[in-house]
Design an enzyme around this catalytic site. Structure first.
Site, PDB file in Angstrom:
ATOM      1  NE  ARG A 104      -4.482   0.446   1.500  1.00 28.47           N
ATOM      2  CZ  ARG A 104      -4.780   0.908   2.400  1.00 28.47           C
ATOM      3  NH1 ARG A 104      -5.140   1.430   3.455  1.00 28.47           N
ATOM      4  NH2 ARG A 104      -6.272  -0.253   1.955  1.00 28.47           N
ATOM      5  CG  HIS A 131      -8.017  -0.161  -3.023  1.00 25.26           C
ATOM      6  ND1 HIS A 131      -8.028  -0.982  -2.388  1.00 25.26           N
ATOM      7  CD2 HIS A 131      -8.645   0.273  -2.150  1.00 25.26           C
ATOM      8  CE1 HIS A 131      -8.175  -1.532  -1.294  1.00 25.26           C
ATOM      9  NE2 HIS A 131      -8.629  -0.262  -0.791  1.00 25.26           N
ATOM     10  CD  GLN A 134     -12.863  -2.242  -0.745  1.00 26.12           C
ATOM     11  OE1 GLN A 134     -12.211  -1.870   0.405  1.00 26.12           O
ATOM     12  NE2 GLN A 134     -13.883  -2.904  -0.048  1.00 26.12           N
ATOM     13  CG  ASP A 219     -13.794   6.159  -1.114  1.00 26.07           C
ATOM     14  OD1 ASP A 219     -13.393   6.194   0.039  1.00 26.07           O
ATOM     15  OD2 ASP A 219     -12.624   5.878  -1.386  1.00 26.07           O
ATOM     16  CB  CYS A 259     -13.318   0.807   0.047  1.00 29.80           C
ATOM     17  SG  CYS A 259     -13.521   2.639   0.689  1.00 29.80           S
ATOM     18  NE  ARG A 287     -10.281  -5.636   0.411  1.00 26.45           N
ATOM     19  CZ  ARG A 287      -9.333  -4.946   0.796  1.00 26.45           C
ATOM     20  NH1 ARG A 287      -9.974  -3.283   1.338  1.00 26.45           N
ATOM     21  NH2 ARG A 287      -8.068  -4.150   1.143  1.00 26.45           N
TER      22      ARG A 287
HETATM   23  N1  NVA Z   1     -10.001   6.700  -1.107  1.00 30.11           N
HETATM   24  C1  NVA Z   1      -9.722   6.226   0.000  1.00 30.11           C
HETATM   25  C2  NVA Z   1     -10.124   4.627  -0.193  1.00 30.11           C
HETATM   26  C3  NVA Z   1      -9.571   4.179   1.181  1.00 30.11           C
HETATM   27  C4  NVA Z   1      -9.518   2.972   1.928  1.00 30.11           C
HETATM   28  C5  NVA Z   1      -7.781   6.627   0.094  1.00 30.11           C
HETATM   29  O1  NVA Z   1      -7.674   6.038  -0.402  1.00 30.11           O
HETATM   30  O2  NVA Z   1      -7.742   6.922   1.535  1.00 30.11           O
HETATM   31  N1   CP Z   2     -11.468  -0.709   2.455  1.00 28.25           N
HETATM   32  C1   CP Z   2      -9.710  -0.100   2.929  1.00 28.25           C
HETATM   33  O1   CP Z   2      -9.424  -0.195   2.434  1.00 28.25           O
HETATM   34  O2   CP Z   2      -9.814   0.136   4.275  1.00 28.25           O
HETATM   35  P1   CP Z   2      -8.113  -0.027   5.327  1.00 28.25           P
HETATM   36  O3   CP Z   2      -7.816   1.711   4.637  1.00 28.25           O
HETATM   37  O4   CP Z   2      -8.779   0.150   6.405  1.00 28.25           O
HETATM   38  O5   CP Z   2      -7.387  -1.090   4.639  1.00 28.25           O
END
Ligand code: NVA
Ligand code: CP
Length: 300
Positions: A104, A131, A134, A219, A259, A287
């Site tokens: 990540r 992502h 997800q 989101d 998500c 997930r």
């Molecule tokens: N769009 C959000 C998704 C978190 C799972 C982010 O990147 O923070």
């Molecule tokens: N939806 C998701 O990826 O959640 P986290 O940021 O908690 O991993």
């Protein structure tokens, strides 16, 4: 590079993606039955997190344990990655010890550079651009509740962000239409959208996007790394909140997904996310099942 990777949904064929839904559902049933299922015994997953996570970390770590393997959490705060060791060198080293690696991070280009130097499969656990993990969970959840998504309509209401980009790719790969409602200045990436021109369209009006949709998704307005834009974004997105009016514009049996983490009172009202059309807790649980299917696909 002969191994498989999962950096975007376009890395797998539509058939493989549908196969993962089936396998995710099977693995969920095996887990619910309490049966031992250790297909990844002695396998090691390295998990590199340069951003925070609850679901992704927990689902990969629990998933590997259930499959008989081990997951190792690595953060830049206490590895040499955070002290400037090149991403390429980190990939060379980690991939000599782990069987699969998930990352990540921020720039998508970083995971591509990592993958180019990795000797084992790499999984995108979120970048600024995509992502995809997800979406595996979202598609399994939709399938479980409503059957196949081919020919259906999804309304994406909110930021043209990493989740939106993965929904655009999903529209191509799973064969649904995506109505995207976002304020001007917050459109998805042009290249990602153009490649899916037959499946995804931008609208400015959230009610128009939701009209008769089978699934409504949103989101957060400010993603990780955009915290300082929170106030600016609250103003820009004020008209894009998913409330009961938006859900009423959708099909009678429409589902709501997010998500998570969610901000009640911003992108979604509490009555929608906590209401009867919301499947966000199944979505979060899936997930784990969907990623177990992915890990088996990449490693077996
Ligand atoms: N769009 C959000 C998704 C978190 C799972 C982010 O990147 O923070
Ligand atoms: N939806 C998701 O990826 O959640 P986290 O940021 O908690 O991993």
């Amino acid at each position: 590079m002969t191994h498989k990777n999962f950096l975007t949904l376009l890395d797998l064929s539509p058939n493989t993606l549908r196969g993962l839904i089936t396998r995710g559902i099977e693995l969920k049933a095996i887990r619910k039955a309490g049966s031992l299922h250790e297909t990844l015994k002695n396998k090691v997953l390295a998990m590199v997190f340069e951003k925070s996570s609850t679901r992704t970390r927990m689902s990969f770590e629990a998933g590997m344990a259930q499959l008989g393997g081990t997951a190792i959490f690595l953060s830049p705060r206490d590895t040499q990655l955070g002290r400037g060791e090149p991403i390429e060198d980190s990939a060379r080293v980690l991939s000599r010890m782990a069987d699969v690696i998930m990352i990540r991070t921020f720039e998508h280009e970083k995971i591509e550079r990592f993958t180019a130097c990795s000797e084992v499969p790499v999984i995108n656990a979120l970048t600024d651009l995509y992502h995809p993990c997800q979406l595996l969970a979202d598609m399994q959840t939709w399938f479980e509740h409503r059957g196949d998504m081919q020919g259906k309509t999804v309304a994406w209401i909110g930021d043209g962000n990493n989740m939106c980009h993965s929904y655009i790719n999903a529209a191509r790969q799973y064969g649904f239409t995506l109505n995207i409602a976002c304020p001007e200045g917050y459109d998805p990436d042009t290249k990602v959208l153009q490649a899916a021109a037959a499946s995804a369209v931008i609208m400015r009006d959230p009610a128009e996007a939701a009209d008769n949709a089978d699934l409504v998704v949103t989101d957060v307005w400010a993603s990780m790394g955009q915290e300082e834009e929170q106030l600016l974004r609250e103003k820009a997105f004020a008209r894009y909140q998913i409330d009961s009016n938006i859900m009423n514009a959708a099909a009678g049996d429409a589902l709501f997904m997010h998500c998570l983490p969610a901000h009640r009172g911003e992108e979604v009202t509490a009555d929608v996310i906590d209401g009867s059309k919301s499947v966000v807790w199944d979505e979060a649980e899936n997930r784990m099942h969907a990623q177990k299917a992915l890990l088996e696909y990449l490693l077996l």
